[in-house]
Design a protein around this motif. Structure first.
Motif, PDB file in Angstrom:
ATOM      1  N   UNK A   1      72.643  20.596  90.588  1.00  0.00           N
ATOM      2  CA  UNK A   1      73.480  21.709  90.172  1.00  0.00           C
ATOM      3  C   UNK A   1      72.566  22.928  90.049  1.00  0.00           C
ATOM      4  N   UNK A   2      72.951  23.997  90.708  1.00  0.00           N
ATOM      5  CA  UNK A   2      72.150  25.214  90.717  1.00  0.00           C
ATOM      6  C   UNK A   2      72.756  26.242  89.767  1.00  0.00           C
ATOM      7  N   UNK A   3      71.881  26.825  88.953  1.00  0.00           N
ATOM      8  CA  UNK A   3      72.293  27.803  87.959  1.00  0.00           C
ATOM      9  C   UNK A   3      71.615  29.144  88.207  1.00  0.00           C
ATOM     10  N   UNK A   4      72.357  30.215  88.028  1.00  0.00           N
ATOM     11  CA  UNK A   4      71.716  31.528  88.007  1.00  0.00           C
ATOM     12  C   UNK A   4      71.564  31.958  86.556  1.00  0.00           C
ATOM     13  N   UNK A   5      70.566  32.763  86.303  1.00  0.00           N
ATOM     14  CA  UNK A   5      70.250  33.166  84.938  1.00  0.00           C
ATOM     15  C   UNK A   5      69.709  34.581  84.927  1.00  0.00           C
ATOM     16  N   UNK A   6      69.895  35.249  83.799  1.00  0.00           N
ATOM     17  CA  UNK A   6      69.403  36.608  83.615  1.00  0.00           C
ATOM     18  C   UNK A   6      68.595  36.676  82.321  1.00  0.00           C
ATOM     19  N   UNK A   7      67.544  37.458  82.351  1.00  0.00           N
ATOM     20  CA  UNK A   7      66.707  37.597  81.165  1.00  0.00           C
ATOM     21  C   UNK A   7      66.650  39.062  80.748  1.00  0.00           C
ATOM     22  N   UNK A   8      66.403  39.267  79.461  1.00  0.00           N
ATOM     23  CA  UNK A   8      66.399  40.623  78.910  1.00  0.00           C
ATOM     24  C   UNK A   8      65.041  41.272  79.080  1.00  0.00           C
ATOM     25  N   UNK A   9      64.552  41.223  80.296  1.00  0.00           N
ATOM     26  CA  UNK A   9      63.280  41.851  80.640  1.00  0.00           C
ATOM     27  C   UNK A   9      63.309  42.109  82.136  1.00  0.00           C
ATOM     28  N   UNK A  10      62.630  43.138  82.603  1.00  0.00           N
ATOM     29  CA  UNK A  10      62.741  43.514  84.011  1.00  0.00           C
ATOM     30  C   UNK A  10      61.949  42.636  84.976  1.00  0.00           C
ATOM     31  N   UNK A  11      61.018  41.873  84.466  1.00  0.00           N
ATOM     32  CA  UNK A  11      60.145  41.110  85.340  1.00  0.00           C
ATOM     33  C   UNK A  11      60.696  39.712  85.556  1.00  0.00           C
TER      34      UNK A  11
ATOM     35  N   UNK B   1      66.925  31.588  89.565  1.00  0.00           N
ATOM     36  CA  UNK B   1      67.698  30.399  89.923  1.00  0.00           C
ATOM     37  C   UNK B   1      66.970  29.169  89.382  1.00  0.00           C
ATOM     38  N   UNK B   2      67.746  28.283  88.811  1.00  0.00           N
ATOM     39  CA  UNK B   2      67.242  27.011  88.333  1.00  0.00           C
ATOM     40  C   UNK B   2      68.138  25.911  88.892  1.00  0.00           C
ATOM     41  N   UNK B   3      67.673  24.686  88.815  1.00  0.00           N
ATOM     42  CA  UNK B   3      68.514  23.570  89.253  1.00  0.00           C
ATOM     43  C   UNK B   3      68.245  22.352  88.388  1.00  0.00           C
ATOM     44  N   UNK B   4      69.240  21.491  88.341  1.00  0.00           N
ATOM     45  CA  UNK B   4      69.115  20.263  87.565  1.00  0.00           C
ATOM     46  C   UNK B   4      69.704  19.115  88.367  1.00  0.00           C
ATOM     47  N   UNK B   5      68.852  18.199  88.725  1.00  0.00           N
ATOM     48  CA  UNK B   5      69.278  17.008  89.441  1.00  0.00           C
ATOM     49  C   UNK B   5      69.717  15.938  88.437  1.00  0.00           C
ATOM     50  N   UNK B   6      70.526  14.990  88.863  1.00  0.00           N
ATOM     51  CA  UNK B   6      70.983  13.935  87.950  1.00  0.00           C
ATOM     52  C   UNK B   6      69.811  13.206  87.304  1.00  0.00           C
TER      53      UNK B   6
END
Length: 124
Positions: free
Chosen positions: A93-103, A36-41
Motif C-alpha cells: 500500500x502506497x501512501x503520500x505524505x506532507x511535512x511542515x517543512x520545505x525540505x 511517498x511511503x509504502x507498507x507491504x503485508x
C-alpha cells in the motif's frame, strides 16, 4: 488542514510500470515537503521517495533508485510517483505524505499529513 488522497494503484505485471498520483485539498502544497511511503503485508511502513517544495531536492530509497521518479505540480496541488521495471517486492500500500517543512525527508515521523493509501499489487 491538508487532506491527501492517492490514486493510480492496482494490478501491475512485473517488469511493467505504474504512476501514482496524490491530490491535496485544503491549503496549497507549496510550503510542504512531500514524500511517498509504502507498507507491504506484515512489514513496517518504509520510505520510497521525497521531494522538496520547489522540486530542487529529491531523495530515493535504494530499493527504487533508478526505477522511480517523484515529481510535483504545486499549481495543481498534486504529487506523482512513476516507477518502471516494477518487481514483486514493490507490492504494498502506497501512501503520500506532507511535512511542515520545505525540505525532503525520509522518516515517517517527519510527516504530519497522510493519505489513506492506494494498493499496488505486482504479479509475475
Amino acid at each position: 488542514q491538508v487532506q491527501l488522497v492517492e490514486s493510480g494503484g492496482g494490478l501491475v505485471q512485473a517488469g511493467g510500470s505504474l504512476r501514482l498520483s496524490c491530490q491535496a485539498s485544503g491549503p496549497t502544497l507549496s510550503p510542504y515537503g512531500m514524500g511517498w511511503f509504502r507498507q507491504a503485508p506484515g512489514k513496517e511502513r518504509e520510505f520510497v521517495a521525497s521531494i522538496s517544495t520547489r522540486s530542487i531536492t529529491t531523495l530515493y530509497a535504494d530499493s527504487v533508485k533508478g526505477r522511480a521518479t517523484i515529481s510535483r505540480d504545486n499549481a495543481k496541488n498534486m504529487m506523482f510517483l512513476a516507477m518502471s521495471d516494477v518487481k514483486l517486492e514493490d507490492t504494498a500500500v502506497y501512501y503520500c505524505a506532507a511535512r511542515s517543512a520545505p525540505v525532503s525527508a525520509s522518516g515517517p515521523s517527519d510527516y504530519v499529513h497522510w493519505g489513506p493509501g492506494t494498493r499496488v499489487t505486482v504479479s509475475s
